[in-house]
Design a protein around this motif. Sequence first.
Motif, PDB file in Angstrom:
ATOM      1  N   PHE A   1       0.510  -1.412  -0.341  1.00 33.42           N
ATOM      2  CA  PHE A   1       0.149   0.353  -0.021  1.00 33.42           C
ATOM      3  C   PHE A   1       0.918   0.666  -0.159  1.00 33.42           C
ATOM      4  O   PHE A   1       2.067   1.056   0.564  1.00 33.42           O
ATOM      5  CB  PHE A   1      -0.586   0.047   0.940  1.00 33.42           C
ATOM      6  CG  PHE A   1      -1.365  -1.893   1.645  1.00 33.42           C
ATOM      7  CD1 PHE A   1      -2.403  -1.735   0.747  1.00 33.42           C
ATOM      8  CD2 PHE A   1      -1.503  -1.861   2.951  1.00 33.42           C
ATOM      9  CE1 PHE A   1      -3.142  -3.079   1.358  1.00 33.42           C
ATOM     10  CE2 PHE A   1      -2.316  -3.064   3.182  1.00 33.42           C
ATOM     11  CZ  PHE A   1      -2.909  -3.993   1.865  1.00 33.42           C
ATOM     12  N   HIS A   2       0.517   2.235  -0.680  1.00 37.32           N
ATOM     13  CA  HIS A   2       1.385   3.249  -0.910  1.00 37.32           C
ATOM     14  C   HIS A   2       1.576   4.612   0.977  1.00 37.32           C
ATOM     15  O   HIS A   2      -0.160   3.974   1.193  1.00 37.32           O
ATOM     16  CB  HIS A   2       0.491   4.468  -2.077  1.00 37.32           C
ATOM     17  CG  HIS A   2       1.426   5.825  -2.215  1.00 37.32           C
ATOM     18  ND1 HIS A   2       1.554   6.725  -1.404  1.00 37.32           N
ATOM     19  CD2 HIS A   2       2.387   5.532  -2.835  1.00 37.32           C
ATOM     20  CE1 HIS A   2       2.582   7.683  -1.333  1.00 37.32           C
ATOM     21  NE2 HIS A   2       3.136   7.067  -2.663  1.00 37.32           N
TER      22      HIS A   2
ATOM     23  N   ASP B   1       0.784   7.432   1.357  1.00 39.35           N
ATOM     24  CA  ASP B   1      -0.529   8.117   1.489  1.00 39.35           C
ATOM     25  C   ASP B   1      -2.034   7.233   2.648  1.00 39.35           C
ATOM     26  O   ASP B   1      -2.588   7.126   2.827  1.00 39.35           O
ATOM     27  CB  ASP B   1      -1.432   8.701   0.499  1.00 39.35           C
ATOM     28  CG  ASP B   1      -0.111   9.440  -0.288  1.00 39.35           C
ATOM     29  OD1 ASP B   1       0.723  10.370   0.616  1.00 39.35           O
ATOM     30  OD2 ASP B   1       0.154   9.783  -1.745  1.00 39.35           O
ATOM     31  N   PHE B   2      -1.736   6.407   1.600  1.00 35.88           N
ATOM     32  CA  PHE B   2      -3.043   5.447   2.405  1.00 35.88           C
ATOM     33  C   PHE B   2      -3.332   4.778   3.174  1.00 35.88           C
ATOM     34  O   PHE B   2      -3.499   4.494   4.713  1.00 35.88           O
ATOM     35  CB  PHE B   2      -3.743   4.392   1.451  1.00 35.88           C
ATOM     36  CG  PHE B   2      -3.886   5.187  -0.045  1.00 35.88           C
ATOM     37  CD1 PHE B   2      -5.483   5.659  -0.018  1.00 35.88           C
ATOM     38  CD2 PHE B   2      -3.631   4.736  -1.469  1.00 35.88           C
ATOM     39  CE1 PHE B   2      -5.475   6.269  -1.361  1.00 35.88           C
ATOM     40  CE2 PHE B   2      -3.160   4.688  -2.741  1.00 35.88           C
ATOM     41  CZ  PHE B   2      -4.482   6.205  -2.629  1.00 35.88           C
TER      42      PHE B   2
ATOM     43  N   ARG C   1      -1.153   6.051   6.031  1.00 34.31           N
ATOM     44  CA  ARG C   1      -1.103   7.373   7.186  1.00 34.31           C
ATOM     45  C   ARG C   1      -2.707   7.412   7.259  1.00 34.31           C
ATOM     46  O   ARG C   1      -2.588   7.414   8.430  1.00 34.31           O
ATOM     47  CB  ARG C   1      -0.918   8.973   6.258  1.00 34.31           C
ATOM     48  CG  ARG C   1       1.217   8.650   6.446  1.00 34.31           C
ATOM     49  CD  ARG C   1       1.496   9.455   6.116  1.00 34.31           C
ATOM     50  NE  ARG C   1       1.610  10.031   4.428  1.00 34.31           N
ATOM     51  CZ  ARG C   1       1.856  11.100   4.643  1.00 34.31           C
ATOM     52  NH1 ARG C   1       1.743  12.206   5.218  1.00 34.31           N
ATOM     53  NH2 ARG C   1       1.491  11.530   2.687  1.00 34.31           N
TER      54      ARG C   1
ATOM     55  N   LEU D   1       1.140  15.506   3.346  1.00 33.31           N
ATOM     56  CA  LEU D   1       0.411  15.493   2.443  1.00 33.31           C
ATOM     57  C   LEU D   1       1.232  15.688   0.678  1.00 33.31           C
ATOM     58  O   LEU D   1       1.472  15.756  -0.348  1.00 33.31           O
ATOM     59  CB  LEU D   1      -0.819  15.495   1.438  1.00 33.31           C
ATOM     60  CG  LEU D   1      -1.511  14.666   2.393  1.00 33.31           C
ATOM     61  CD1 LEU D   1      -3.170  14.687   2.851  1.00 33.31           C
ATOM     62  CD2 LEU D   1      -1.601  12.899   2.246  1.00 33.31           C
ATOM     63  N   ALA D   2       1.864  17.259   1.203  1.00 35.49           N
ATOM     64  CA  ALA D   2       2.163  17.669  -0.480  1.00 35.49           C
ATOM     65  C   ALA D   2       4.084  17.927  -0.057  1.00 35.49           C
ATOM     66  O   ALA D   2       4.734  17.812  -0.579  1.00 35.49           O
ATOM     67  CB  ALA D   2       2.597  19.517   0.297  1.00 35.49           C
ATOM     68  N   LEU D   3       4.545  17.392   1.072  1.00 39.67           N
ATOM     69  CA  LEU D   3       5.727  16.870   0.549  1.00 39.67           C
ATOM     70  C   LEU D   3       6.028  15.114  -0.529  1.00 39.67           C
ATOM     71  O   LEU D   3       5.191  14.450  -0.519  1.00 39.67           O
ATOM     72  CB  LEU D   3       7.192  16.332   1.647  1.00 39.67           C
ATOM     73  CG  LEU D   3       6.759  17.447   2.813  1.00 39.67           C
ATOM     74  CD1 LEU D   3       7.107  17.029   4.580  1.00 39.67           C
ATOM     75  CD2 LEU D   3       7.996  18.746   1.956  1.00 39.67           C
TER      76      LEU D   3
ATOM     77  N   THR E   1       6.842  11.427  -1.020  1.00 40.48           N
ATOM     78  CA  THR E   1       6.965  10.610  -0.220  1.00 40.48           C
ATOM     79  C   THR E   1       8.270   9.548  -0.320  1.00 40.48           C
ATOM     80  O   THR E   1       8.157   9.366   1.446  1.00 40.48           O
ATOM     81  CB  THR E   1       6.022   8.967  -0.815  1.00 40.48           C
ATOM     82  OG1 THR E   1       4.644   9.663  -2.356  1.00 40.48           O
ATOM     83  CG2 THR E   1       6.318   8.271  -0.064  1.00 40.48           C
TER      84      THR E   1
END
Lengths: 330, 148
Positions: free
Chosen positions: A89-90, A92-93, A95, A143-145, A147
Amino acid sequence: MRMNGGWFSELRPRAFLPVVFVLVTPALALAAEPGGGGALAVATGETMPWWGWPLILWVVSLAMGVVAVLGGVGGGVLFVPIISGFFPFHLDFVRGCGLLVALSGALAAGPGLLKLNLASLRLSVPVALIASTCAIIGAMIGLALPTNIVQTALGATILGIVLLMLMARKSVMPDVKQADNLSSALQIWGVYTEESTGEKVNWKIHRTPTGLILFIAIGIMAGMFGLGAGWANVPVLNLVMGAPLKISVATSKFLLSITDTSAAWIYLNNGCVIPMMVVPSVVGVMLGSFVGVRILRVAKPSFVRWMVIVLLLFAGAKALTKGLGLPFIV
Amino acid sequence: MTFEPKAQEATAEQVLYAKVLEAGMYTGLLILFVTFAVYVSGLLSPAVPVDRISSYWTRGVNEYLEVVNHDFLHLEHPPTGWAWLYMVGKGDFLNFIGIAMLGGVTIICYLAIVPTLLRKKDTAYVVMSLLEVCVLTLAASGLLAAGH
């Protein structure tokens, strides 16, 4: 649907031993490495039934719930580095999912802790206002930085938490000679009964401005990494502000229900929540917590504490190397 | 002001907060579990087929939203914020009701204790509670965009 024999027969010995979590994670780490050739790497292809990953996630979350209770840490701090490091899973998901796991646990524990007067609403309100505001900022930064930067920072943070666990002392009943002006003005004090002795304990806090400033950083990190923040809340409430350990632990748990709410909304509104990941994780960690509470009576605390430290060390190193694009050697 | 320990019982607003939180938490979790059962059982067809989701969750969120929108949703913009409400008839988006409930219960708790705090003339905590409501509402509003 019947499981496909090929990947399942290879996967079973590794992934279905969640109780010995320390043994499981290296296998997952190898498998999830790009080109690693492990069983799970093969399984990410078309042969994995749709329910395969959610089931594995549920089993591992269940084990994490057990270990989190036994090790005295929140589910989020284990969930994010382990799942982001060893699953496909990435980040983003993971977190977004980690925040909802921590939030669910805090929401479930909150009412009881408030009714028992172990979690203090008067202490929580000013702290939560700062932490939840900063968690929004942290979530937006995270979320802006890119990965890889977040993953690297996550690894460094997890390794920092390991150091904190190794070095930080706890004070069951800190000596607070005099409450500071701010906590006096806000009437942050209380009384609770220590069940082991039957003694009524009056408590008050000091160094409130310093504590509130530290919650700026805690809020940002909670939002940025989706970790929950019990690992930082408790030392600040207990060692810096002088709240008794029981009040600190309970208030920290309740605080997460507010801090993680604000960050969770940012992740939810930005599309970082996939129900197929969230629900198995939430159910797994919550069930694991129930099991963990039962095992707690017979478990050896020192062994469990060391197991959590080793796990976090391993997960932190994995996150760090993944973020830096370095090979991960077990 | 000097330190004056009070009775060991929780304050009225703390008990009220706990009761509202308990009701919201149980409701949210129940909705989450029921809607997930509806989702995985196929009673309501999902927007993204369950056997395809694993091929998308390896991507970053922006790419994920664009690809999912292109392949299945065909909306003018990828679905962020409260756009899920328009697709709540789909099995996967149905789950967001329970998630939103869990995310919203704390706002309700804070609003619930404000009258009690007002009766006590506890101005500082009234102000902080209302500020917290504003912060959480702003987070929930979807106005705060972020992205790589």
